[in-house]
Motif scaffolding. Structure first.
Motif, PDB file in Angstrom:
ATOM      1  N   LEU A  35      -6.420   1.076  10.704  1.00  0.00           N
ATOM      2  CA  LEU A  35      -5.034   0.679  10.444  1.00  0.00           C
ATOM      3  C   LEU A  35      -4.967  -0.393   9.360  1.00  0.00           C
ATOM      4  O   LEU A  35      -4.166  -0.302   8.428  1.00  0.00           O
ATOM      5  N   ILE A  36      -5.813  -1.400   9.453  1.00  0.00           N
ATOM      6  CA  ILE A  36      -5.831  -2.476   8.458  1.00  0.00           C
ATOM      7  C   ILE A  36      -6.236  -1.932   7.089  1.00  0.00           C
ATOM      8  O   ILE A  36      -5.614  -2.243   6.064  1.00  0.00           O
ATOM      9  N   GLY A  37      -7.260  -1.084   7.055  1.00  0.00           N
ATOM     10  CA  GLY A  37      -7.684  -0.485   5.792  1.00  0.00           C
ATOM     11  C   GLY A  37      -6.588   0.371   5.171  1.00  0.00           C
ATOM     12  O   GLY A  37      -6.368   0.328   3.964  1.00  0.00           O
ATOM     13  N   SER A  38      -5.875   1.119   5.988  1.00  0.00           N
ATOM     14  CA  SER A  38      -4.785   1.954   5.481  1.00  0.00           C
ATOM     15  C   SER A  38      -3.650   1.105   4.932  1.00  0.00           C
ATOM     16  O   SER A  38      -3.058   1.440   3.895  1.00  0.00           O
ATOM     17  N   LEU A  39      -3.329   0.014   5.610  1.00  0.00           N
ATOM     18  CA  LEU A  39      -2.274  -0.873   5.127  1.00  0.00           C
ATOM     19  C   LEU A  39      -2.644  -1.527   3.800  1.00  0.00           C
ATOM     20  O   LEU A  39      -1.819  -1.602   2.880  1.00  0.00           O
ATOM     21  N   ILE A  40      -3.895  -1.972   3.690  1.00  0.00           N
ATOM     22  CA  ILE A  40      -4.352  -2.583   2.434  1.00  0.00           C
ATOM     23  C   ILE A  40      -4.302  -1.556   1.305  1.00  0.00           C
ATOM     24  O   ILE A  40      -3.822  -1.843   0.205  1.00  0.00           O
ATOM     25  N   PHE A  41      -4.761  -0.353   1.571  1.00  0.00           N
ATOM     26  CA  PHE A  41      -4.736   0.700   0.564  1.00  0.00           C
ATOM     27  C   PHE A  41      -3.299   1.009   0.150  1.00  0.00           C
ATOM     28  O   PHE A  41      -3.003   1.174  -1.050  1.00  0.00           O
ATOM     29  N   ALA A  42      -2.387   1.084   1.121  1.00  0.00           N
ATOM     30  CA  ALA A  42      -0.979   1.363   0.812  1.00  0.00           C
ATOM     31  C   ALA A  42      -0.371   0.242  -0.026  1.00  0.00           C
ATOM     32  O   ALA A  42       0.407   0.505  -0.953  1.00  0.00           O
ATOM     33  N   LEU A  43      -0.708  -0.993   0.278  1.00  0.00           N
ATOM     34  CA  LEU A  43      -0.190  -2.116  -0.505  1.00  0.00           C
ATOM     35  C   LEU A  43      -0.717  -2.080  -1.939  1.00  0.00           C
ATOM     36  O   LEU A  43       0.034  -2.339  -2.891  1.00  0.00           O
ATOM     37  N   VAL A  44      -1.982  -1.761  -2.105  1.00  0.00           N
ATOM     38  CA  VAL A  44      -2.561  -1.689  -3.451  1.00  0.00           C
ATOM     39  C   VAL A  44      -1.904  -0.570  -4.255  1.00  0.00           C
ATOM     40  O   VAL A  44      -1.509  -0.764  -5.407  1.00  0.00           O
ATOM     41  N   VAL A  45      -1.761   0.598  -3.642  1.00  0.00           N
ATOM     42  CA  VAL A  45      -1.136   1.718  -4.352  1.00  0.00           C
ATOM     43  C   VAL A  45       0.326   1.402  -4.645  1.00  0.00           C
ATOM     44  O   VAL A  45       0.831   1.707  -5.739  1.00  0.00           O
ATOM     45  N   GLY A  46       1.037   0.779  -3.703  1.00  0.00           N
ATOM     46  CA  GLY A  46       2.429   0.395  -3.929  1.00  0.00           C
ATOM     47  C   GLY A  46       2.558  -0.609  -5.055  1.00  0.00           C
ATOM     48  O   GLY A  46       3.481  -0.520  -5.880  1.00  0.00           O
ATOM     49  N   ALA A  47       1.652  -1.576  -5.111  1.00  0.00           N
ATOM     50  CA  ALA A  47       1.686  -2.572  -6.185  1.00  0.00           C
ATOM     51  C   ALA A  47       1.409  -1.913  -7.538  1.00  0.00           C
ATOM     52  O   ALA A  47       2.074  -2.224  -8.535  1.00  0.00           O
ATOM     53  N   MET A  48       0.453  -1.005  -7.583  1.00  0.00           N
ATOM     54  CA  MET A  48       0.163  -0.303  -8.832  1.00  0.00           C
ATOM     55  C   MET A  48       1.372   0.523  -9.268  1.00  0.00           C
ATOM     56  O   MET A  48       1.719   0.543 -10.456  1.00  0.00           O
ATOM     57  N   ASP A  49       2.024   1.184  -8.330  1.00  0.00           N
ATOM     58  CA  ASP A  49       3.206   1.972  -8.652  1.00  0.00           C
ATOM     59  C   ASP A  49       4.317   1.081  -9.205  1.00  0.00           C
ATOM     60  O   ASP A  49       4.966   1.435 -10.194  1.00  0.00           O
ATOM     61  N   PHE A  50       4.512  -0.072  -8.584  1.00  0.00           N
ATOM     62  CA  PHE A  50       5.543  -1.001  -9.045  1.00  0.00           C
ATOM     63  C   PHE A  50       5.241  -1.496 -10.455  1.00  0.00           C
ATOM     64  O   PHE A  50       6.125  -1.552 -11.308  1.00  0.00           O
ATOM     65  N   VAL A  51       3.993  -1.860 -10.718  1.00  0.00           N
ATOM     66  CA  VAL A  51       3.607  -2.362 -12.041  1.00  0.00           C
ATOM     67  C   VAL A  51       3.792  -1.282 -13.100  1.00  0.00           C
ATOM     68  O   VAL A  51       4.370  -1.533 -14.165  1.00  0.00           O
ATOM     69  N   PHE A  52       3.321  -0.061 -12.825  1.00  0.00           N
ATOM     70  CA  PHE A  52       3.472   1.010 -13.803  1.00  0.00           C
ATOM     71  C   PHE A  52       4.938   1.365 -14.023  1.00  0.00           C
ATOM     72  O   PHE A  52       5.368   1.601 -15.156  1.00  0.00           O
ATOM     73  N   ASP A  53       5.716   1.402 -12.946  1.00  0.00           N
ATOM     74  CA  ASP A  53       7.143   1.715 -13.075  1.00  0.00           C
ATOM     75  C   ASP A  53       7.855   0.644 -13.903  1.00  0.00           C
ATOM     76  O   ASP A  53       8.637   0.964 -14.798  1.00  0.00           O
ATOM     77  N   SER A  54       7.577  -0.612 -13.608  1.00  0.00           N
ATOM     78  CA  SER A  54       8.203  -1.703 -14.359  1.00  0.00           C
ATOM     79  C   SER A  54       7.779  -1.677 -15.818  1.00  0.00           C
ATOM     80  O   SER A  54       8.605  -1.857 -16.723  1.00  0.00           O
ATOM     81  N   GLY A  55       6.509  -1.445 -16.064  1.00  0.00           N
ATOM     82  CA  GLY A  55       6.009  -1.398 -17.436  1.00  0.00           C
ATOM     83  C   GLY A  55       6.608  -0.252 -18.227  1.00  0.00           C
ATOM     84  O   GLY A  55       7.016  -0.418 -19.375  1.00  0.00           O
ATOM     85  N   LEU A  56       6.664   0.917 -17.624  1.00  0.00           N
ATOM     86  CA  LEU A  56       7.236   2.059 -18.332  1.00  0.00           C
ATOM     87  C   LEU A  56       8.733   1.902 -18.529  1.00  0.00           C
ATOM     88  O   LEU A  56       9.266   2.289 -19.578  1.00  0.00           O
ATOM     89  N   THR A  57       9.436   1.338 -17.559  1.00  0.00           N
ATOM     90  CA  THR A  57      10.866   1.088 -17.725  1.00  0.00           C
ATOM     91  C   THR A  57      11.097   0.123 -18.870  1.00  0.00           C
ATOM     92  O   THR A  57      11.980   0.337 -19.715  1.00  0.00           O
TER      93      THR A  57
END
Length: 63
Positions: A35-57
């Motif tokens: 559960l902890i590993g999945s949450l950390i992975f989800a946070l990392v992927v979410g942060a990467m998505d946010f950064v790429f979305d903000s950068g491309l916007t």
């Protein structure tokens, strides 16, 4: 049909006597770790998505 019945019987026998099942506390610890590993992975992927979305916007708004 006897081959299928034999396969099922051997499978049940192996699951009962040859498989080492974890104890309840080991199962809890492993589940918490997953559960902890999945949450950390989800946070990392979410942060990467946010950064790429903000950068491309930002990039597309420059034109």
């Amino acid at each position: 049909m006897s081959k299928v019945t034999n396969y099922i019987n051997e499978t049940v026998e192996e699951m009962k006597h040859k498989v080492s099942w974890p104890s309840y506390s080991e199962l809890q610890n492993s589940s918490i770790l997953v559960l902890i590993g999945s949450l950390i992975f989800a946070l990392v992927v979410g942060a990467m998505d946010f950064v790429f979305d903000s950068g491309l916007t930002w990039f597309y708004n420059q034109f």
